[in-house]
Design a protein around this motif. Sequence first.
Motif, PDB file in Angstrom:
ATOM      1  N   THR A  46       0.819  -1.225   0.000  1.00  0.00           N
ATOM      2  CA  THR A  46       0.000   0.000   0.000  1.00  0.00           C
ATOM      3  C   THR A  46       0.849   1.269   0.000  1.00  0.00           C
ATOM      4  OG1 THR A  46      -0.198  -0.095   2.424  1.00  0.00           O
ATOM      5  CG2 THR A  46      -1.957  -1.128   1.129  1.00  0.00           C
ATOM      6  N   ALA A  47       2.127   1.132   0.382  1.00  0.00           N
ATOM      7  CA  ALA A  47       3.033   2.285   0.316  1.00  0.00           C
ATOM      8  C   ALA A  47       3.701   2.405  -1.052  1.00  0.00           C
ATOM      9  CB  ALA A  47       4.102   2.167   1.402  1.00  0.00           C
ATOM     10  N   GLY A  48       3.464   1.436  -1.921  1.00  0.00           N
ATOM     11  CA  GLY A  48       4.087   1.482  -3.247  1.00  0.00           C
ATOM     12  C   GLY A  48       5.540   1.060  -3.252  1.00  0.00           C
ATOM     13  N   THR A  49       5.967   0.373  -2.213  1.00  0.00           N
ATOM     14  CA  THR A  49       7.371  -0.035  -2.103  1.00  0.00           C
ATOM     15  C   THR A  49       7.796  -0.913  -3.271  1.00  0.00           C
ATOM     16  OG1 THR A  49       7.192   0.046   0.308  1.00  0.00           O
ATOM     17  CG2 THR A  49       9.044  -1.204  -0.603  1.00  0.00           C
ATOM     18  N   TYR A  50       6.896  -1.780  -3.741  1.00  0.00           N
ATOM     19  CA  TYR A  50       7.235  -2.695  -4.824  1.00  0.00           C
ATOM     20  C   TYR A  50       6.760  -2.187  -6.186  1.00  0.00           C
ATOM     21  CZ  TYR A  50       7.637  -6.016  -0.876  1.00  0.00           C
ATOM     22  OH  TYR A  50       7.971  -6.650   0.292  1.00  0.00           O
ATOM     23  N   ARG A  51       6.515  -0.900  -6.306  1.00  0.00           N
ATOM     24  CA  ARG A  51       5.916  -0.397  -7.551  1.00  0.00           C
ATOM     25  C   ARG A  51       6.717  -0.797  -8.789  1.00  0.00           C
ATOM     26  NH1 ARG A  51       2.277   2.957  -7.512  1.00  0.00           N
ATOM     27  NH2 ARG A  51       2.953   4.132  -5.683  1.00  0.00           N
ATOM     28  N   GLU A  52       8.031  -0.573  -8.755  1.00  0.00           N
ATOM     29  CA  GLU A  52       8.840  -0.886  -9.937  1.00  0.00           C
ATOM     30  C   GLU A  52       8.821  -2.377 -10.224  1.00  0.00           C
ATOM     31  OE1 GLU A  52      10.089   1.179 -12.122  1.00  0.00           O
ATOM     32  OE2 GLU A  52       9.088   2.732 -10.910  1.00  0.00           O
TER      33      GLU A  52
END
Length: 592
Positions: A159-165
């Motif tokens: 939910t924090a976008g840590t794994y976005r890439e």
Amino acid sequence: MPTVAQSTETDWVSRFADDVIAESERRAPGTKPGSGSGPDSAPVIVVASGISPSGPVHLGNLREIMTPHLVADEIRRRGYEVRHLISWDDYDRYRKVPNGVPGIDASWAEHIGRPLTSVPAPAGSPYPNWAEHFKAALTDSLAELGIEYDGISQTEQYTAGTYREQVLHAMRHRGDIDAILDRYRTKDKPKKQPQKQGQKKVEEAELEAAEGSGAADEDDGGSGASGYYPYKPYCGGCGKDTTTITSYDDETTELSYTCAECGFAETVLLSEFNRGKLVWKVDWPMRWAYEGVVFEPSGVDHSSPGSSFVVGGQIVREIFGGDQPIGPMYAFVGISGMAKMSSSKGGVPTPADALKIMEAPLLRWLYARRRPNQSFKIAFDQEIQRLYDEWDALERKIADGSVLPADAAAYARATGTAGGELPRTPRPLPYRTLASVVDITAGAEEQTLRILSDLDPEHPLTSLDEARPRLDRAENWITTQVPAEARTVVRAEPDHELLTSLDEQARESLRLLVDGLDSHWSLDGLTTLVYGVPKTIAGLEPDAKPTAELKVAQRTFFALLYRLLVGRDTGPRLPTLLLAVGADRVRKLLGA
């Protein structure tokens, strides 16, 4: 006490530590593994565990944590910096309503498909959601077991976008991922070999032992009219994962989906969207690469062809450019006297349950002394007394130097970590003796202290604190695991009918016992007395070796004593029982 370093010749933990250090050196040649930050240093060595708090985290799940803990601790003992990462898979879908969990009912079924952190905790819980409720009990147990770790919430990560890439990368390479998965989808399932019935039951139990974990789904995504996608959004309407991606654009990252549960549909930019996750067979290898995991065990359900660990090895290398960790398979952990463990069926013992009836070093020892691929049982029944006897015998071997190297290593790993020794009982009296005493006294402290002080009159116990926490564990076992009908109740009055029916030989046996009470009033002395009376009756010397006939006479005598003292043919060990009842009351009940 020998150190682990002195005792590792045949120790499985040391062998895995060797492999992990060698693998770390292979990944970063020319540097010392775990040396921390700096231009010439390698990353900290990472070992990992994955736990899904979908229900009570049971003693089978604990092997997922204990195995890397022991290896990480050995690496720390060698002076390396190591990180034990526990990944809380709390962003997994809620799959089913488990049985046997207080505070829930059938209405929790409406949350199936939502993230575990979006499901209400059981009624009355102080925790904000389902996942936190079940994490809390385990984290308390891990602290008591001396397990040092870094916890990572996958809800927070996604939910924090840590794994976005990593998510965008997986979506760009969805065709390649689908091709890898297809290598296993098209394989014929291996033919099953004929199995003995017992073997079949064990294997079925092992395969179900991980039920309730995120890994158990073996989810690899799905292909629809618009193709295969390794990502699953949670619905913006109902919050469930009953969604299907209908289109995706690699350039703009525009993603459209619909929900089969509520009919909701929306279009989002995946480069900004944080309400979803990679499917399990892609998520796990992604995290291996992201965290640089060198060692992570897996259950037997992940080691078959096409399973998440096997497929993950292909995906981590071909898609994410990482390395698969060293990954031993760990076998089933059972409970003595209980059916196999399954979180969904309820009533499964947890580490907290075990720590109520046994000390932390003993529980650690059960995992340390067996290789991960060896199954074993944890005793909640009478077998716990034998386990404690075995543990105490090991301590004596440690003290006199007769212990085998592997046993010494397991003992050292059980009693302490690289950070120091675990708390222990100052006067570790036999567990079975403590259990018998608290059974008879119903926990009355004054009476308990009197009896325990009589065990060794030359070195009497001065306070019950000397026997704790083992005493408390034994009391918990008696009160929570021993059925009421099996508890010991000392007779209030003599059994006059039985006493008057005895023949002369039986009366003489009772007289010899009563006459010898005062001069034998200790645990060892009473042991000699109760075994010696039948020898005297038979005209044998006190040190005479037992014959078949003598053994029959001793059993007959013991059964008579039990009937006169507790009204049954069996009971606690007679020397302990006699100490607990007290000499005066023994004389009264034996008709003296």
